[in-house]
Design a protein around this motif. Sequence first.
Motif, PDB file in Angstrom:
ATOM      1  N   GLU A  62     -17.797 -33.288  80.935  1.00 47.52           N
ATOM      2  CA  GLU A  62     -17.904 -33.091  82.727  1.00 47.52           C
ATOM      3  C   GLU A  62     -19.449 -33.017  82.235  1.00 47.52           C
ATOM      4  O   GLU A  62     -20.114 -33.008  82.214  1.00 47.52           O
ATOM      5  N   LEU A  63     -19.766 -33.897  83.967  1.00 43.08           N
ATOM      6  CA  LEU A  63     -21.010 -33.962  84.207  1.00 43.08           C
ATOM      7  C   LEU A  63     -21.557 -32.294  85.415  1.00 43.08           C
ATOM      8  O   LEU A  63     -20.475 -32.642  86.616  1.00 43.08           O
ATOM      9  N   ALA A  64     -22.593 -31.884  84.899  1.00 42.24           N
ATOM     10  CA  ALA A  64     -22.249 -30.490  86.252  1.00 42.24           C
ATOM     11  C   ALA A  64     -24.075 -30.390  86.461  1.00 42.24           C
ATOM     12  O   ALA A  64     -25.027 -31.197  85.306  1.00 42.24           O
ATOM     13  N   ALA A  65     -24.411 -30.973  87.698  1.00 40.08           N
ATOM     14  CA  ALA A  65     -25.913 -30.775  87.867  1.00 40.08           C
ATOM     15  C   ALA A  65     -25.766 -29.506  88.857  1.00 40.08           C
ATOM     16  O   ALA A  65     -24.825 -29.572  89.928  1.00 40.08           O
ATOM     17  N   VAL A  66     -27.490 -29.188  88.467  1.00 38.63           N
ATOM     18  CA  VAL A  66     -27.285 -28.731  89.774  1.00 38.63           C
ATOM     19  C   VAL A  66     -28.866 -28.255  91.108  1.00 38.63           C
ATOM     20  O   VAL A  66     -28.988 -29.311  90.908  1.00 38.63           O
ATOM     21  N   LEU A  67     -27.771 -28.120  92.058  1.00 33.33           N
ATOM     22  CA  LEU A  67     -28.007 -28.871  93.452  1.00 33.33           C
ATOM     23  C   LEU A  67     -29.584 -28.163  94.052  1.00 33.33           C
ATOM     24  O   LEU A  67     -30.876 -28.745  94.301  1.00 33.33           O
ATOM     25  N   ALA A  75     -21.576 -23.945  77.578  1.00 34.44           N
ATOM     26  CA  ALA A  75     -20.498 -24.790  76.834  1.00 34.44           C
ATOM     27  C   ALA A  75     -20.615 -25.127  75.320  1.00 34.44           C
ATOM     28  O   ALA A  75     -21.485 -25.661  74.728  1.00 34.44           O
ATOM     29  N   ALA A  76     -19.793 -25.954  74.808  1.00 31.22           N
ATOM     30  CA  ALA A  76     -19.477 -26.125  73.235  1.00 31.22           C
ATOM     31  C   ALA A  76     -20.491 -24.628  72.526  1.00 31.22           C
ATOM     32  O   ALA A  76     -21.010 -25.872  71.512  1.00 31.22           O
ATOM     33  N   ASP A  77     -20.248 -23.647  73.000  1.00 28.13           N
ATOM     34  CA  ASP A  77     -20.795 -22.830  71.948  1.00 28.13           C
ATOM     35  C   ASP A  77     -22.292 -22.861  72.262  1.00 28.13           C
ATOM     36  O   ASP A  77     -23.250 -22.525  71.194  1.00 28.13           O
ATOM     37  N   GLU A  78     -23.054 -23.684  73.148  1.00 23.81           N
ATOM     38  CA  GLU A  78     -24.494 -23.742  73.845  1.00 23.81           C
ATOM     39  C   GLU A  78     -24.205 -22.975  75.240  1.00 23.81           C
ATOM     40  O   GLU A  78     -23.913 -22.653  75.433  1.00 23.81           O
ATOM     41  N   HIS A  79     -25.835 -22.879  75.260  1.00 21.68           N
ATOM     42  CA  HIS A  79     -26.142 -22.068  76.611  1.00 21.68           C
ATOM     43  C   HIS A  79     -27.759 -22.376  76.870  1.00 21.68           C
ATOM     44  O   HIS A  79     -28.136 -22.509  76.259  1.00 21.68           O
ATOM     45  N   TYR A  80     -27.370 -22.715  78.082  1.00 25.21           N
ATOM     46  CA  TYR A  80     -28.662 -23.548  79.305  1.00 25.21           C
ATOM     47  C   TYR A  80     -28.632 -22.659  79.961  1.00 25.21           C
ATOM     48  O   TYR A  80     -28.090 -21.605  80.922  1.00 25.21           O
ATOM     49  N   GLU A  86     -31.725 -30.076  87.671  1.00 27.87           N
ATOM     50  CA  GLU A  86     -31.230 -30.410  86.361  1.00 27.87           C
ATOM     51  C   GLU A  86     -29.209 -30.934  86.086  1.00 27.87           C
ATOM     52  O   GLU A  86     -28.853 -30.642  86.783  1.00 27.87           O
ATOM     53  N   ALA A  87     -29.516 -31.413  84.399  1.00 25.42           N
ATOM     54  CA  ALA A  87     -27.959 -31.807  84.922  1.00 25.42           C
ATOM     55  C   ALA A  87     -27.770 -31.716  83.412  1.00 25.42           C
ATOM     56  O   ALA A  87     -28.339 -31.194  82.530  1.00 25.42           O
ATOM     57  N   ILE A  88     -26.468 -31.727  82.866  1.00 30.45           N
ATOM     58  CA  ILE A  88     -25.282 -31.204  81.257  1.00 30.45           C
ATOM     59  C   ILE A  88     -24.642 -32.511  81.505  1.00 30.45           C
ATOM     60  O   ILE A  88     -24.081 -32.558  82.689  1.00 30.45           O
ATOM     61  N   LEU A  89     -24.283 -32.868  80.144  1.00 29.02           N
ATOM     62  CA  LEU A  89     -23.076 -33.759  80.116  1.00 29.02           C
ATOM     63  C   LEU A  89     -22.610 -33.149  78.552  1.00 29.02           C
ATOM     64  O   LEU A  89     -22.667 -32.317  77.593  1.00 29.02           O
ATOM     65  N   ILE A  90     -21.269 -31.655  79.492  1.00 30.02           N
ATOM     66  CA  ILE A  90     -20.059 -31.157  77.832  1.00 30.02           C
ATOM     67  C   ILE A  90     -19.301 -31.802  77.827  1.00 30.02           C
ATOM     68  O   ILE A  90     -18.717 -32.990  78.599  1.00 30.02           O
ATOM     69  N   PRO A  91     -18.551 -32.165  76.202  1.00 30.90           N
ATOM     70  CA  PRO A  91     -17.768 -32.887  76.076  1.00 30.90           C
ATOM     71  C   PRO A  91     -16.282 -32.583  76.419  1.00 30.90           C
ATOM     72  O   PRO A  91     -16.606 -30.913  76.156  1.00 30.90           O
ATOM     73  N   PRO A  92     -15.087 -33.560  76.251  1.00 31.93           N
ATOM     74  CA  PRO A  92     -14.401 -32.986  76.522  1.00 31.93           C
ATOM     75  C   PRO A  92     -13.321 -31.795  75.728  1.00 31.93           C
ATOM     76  O   PRO A  92     -14.048 -31.577  74.606  1.00 31.93           O
ATOM     77  N   ARG A  93     -12.609 -31.471  75.673  1.00 33.87           N
ATOM     78  CA  ARG A  93     -11.897 -30.004  75.307  1.00 33.87           C
ATOM     79  C   ARG A  93     -13.218 -28.939  74.993  1.00 33.87           C
ATOM     80  O   ARG A  93     -12.814 -28.314  73.876  1.00 33.87           O
ATOM     81  N   SER A 104     -27.731 -17.552  95.314  1.00 38.63           N
ATOM     82  CA  SER A 104     -27.516 -18.605  95.976  1.00 38.63           C
ATOM     83  C   SER A 104     -27.599 -19.559  95.416  1.00 38.63           C
ATOM     84  O   SER A 104     -28.518 -20.073  94.820  1.00 38.63           O
ATOM     85  N   CYS A 105     -27.033 -21.020  94.512  1.00 35.31           N
ATOM     86  CA  CYS A 105     -26.608 -21.807  93.566  1.00 35.31           C
ATOM     87  C   CYS A 105     -25.725 -23.021  94.639  1.00 35.31           C
ATOM     88  O   CYS A 105     -24.635 -22.158  94.722  1.00 35.31           O
ATOM     89  N   VAL A 106     -26.139 -24.006  94.005  1.00 32.56           N
ATOM     90  CA  VAL A 106     -24.833 -25.037  94.855  1.00 32.56           C
ATOM     91  C   VAL A 106     -25.102 -25.626  93.134  1.00 32.56           C
ATOM     92  O   VAL A 106     -25.354 -26.915  92.435  1.00 32.56           O
ATOM     93  N   LEU A 107     -23.343 -26.332  92.606  1.00 35.71           N
ATOM     94  CA  LEU A 107     -23.241 -26.804  91.536  1.00 35.71           C
ATOM     95  C   LEU A 107     -22.538 -27.745  91.804  1.00 35.71           C
ATOM     96  O   LEU A 107     -21.666 -27.637  92.539  1.00 35.71           O
ATOM     97  N   TYR A 108     -22.791 -28.980  91.247  1.00 33.31           N
ATOM     98  CA  TYR A 108     -21.891 -30.195  91.381  1.00 33.31           C
ATOM     99  C   TYR A 108     -21.475 -30.659  89.703  1.00 33.31           C
ATOM    100  O   TYR A 108     -21.919 -30.582  89.057  1.00 33.31           O
ATOM    101  N   ARG A 109     -20.086 -31.131  90.400  1.00 39.52           N
ATOM    102  CA  ARG A 109     -19.095 -31.456  89.107  1.00 39.52           C
ATOM    103  C   ARG A 109     -18.761 -32.702  89.546  1.00 39.52           C
ATOM    104  O   ARG A 109     -17.791 -32.714  90.076  1.00 39.52           O
ATOM    105  N   VAL A 110     -18.805 -33.553  87.605  1.00 41.11           N
ATOM    106  CA  VAL A 110     -17.701 -34.408  87.771  1.00 41.11           C
ATOM    107  C   VAL A 110     -17.116 -34.099  86.593  1.00 41.11           C
ATOM    108  O   VAL A 110     -17.717 -34.479  85.518  1.00 41.11           O
TER     109      VAL A 110
END
Length: 122
Positions: A62-67, A75-80, A86-93, A104-110
Amino acid sequence: MSEAILSNAGAVHCTLLPALPSEGVALPVQRNVADGAALSASTQRMRCDELIEFEADLSGEELAAVLEGRVDIVAADEHYVLSAGEAILIPPREARRYRCVTPSCVLYRVTCNTAANKEQQE
């Protein structure tokens, strides 16, 4: 509102993911989703302390970006804590949790569809 400009064939092959209303605009739509065979994309407006959580083994990469705003991500036992742009790439599973830490915030996820990607690799 955006519209598709038809090609010579006249068919629309893309899925439009409309923009979310601006902060302060009282519209009922808070999440937009476009699902394809291999990817799912979404934008979601969240309120302060609102959570989105996914268990391990349920999601693909997953790619998640804060708009807009700031989002606390575990995610993956890490904290951000990510801010707009800014964006983050999260490994599968991997389990993942998103929490809005501003009014409020807007989150974009692929997210990759793990079943579709597995079929392509075989």
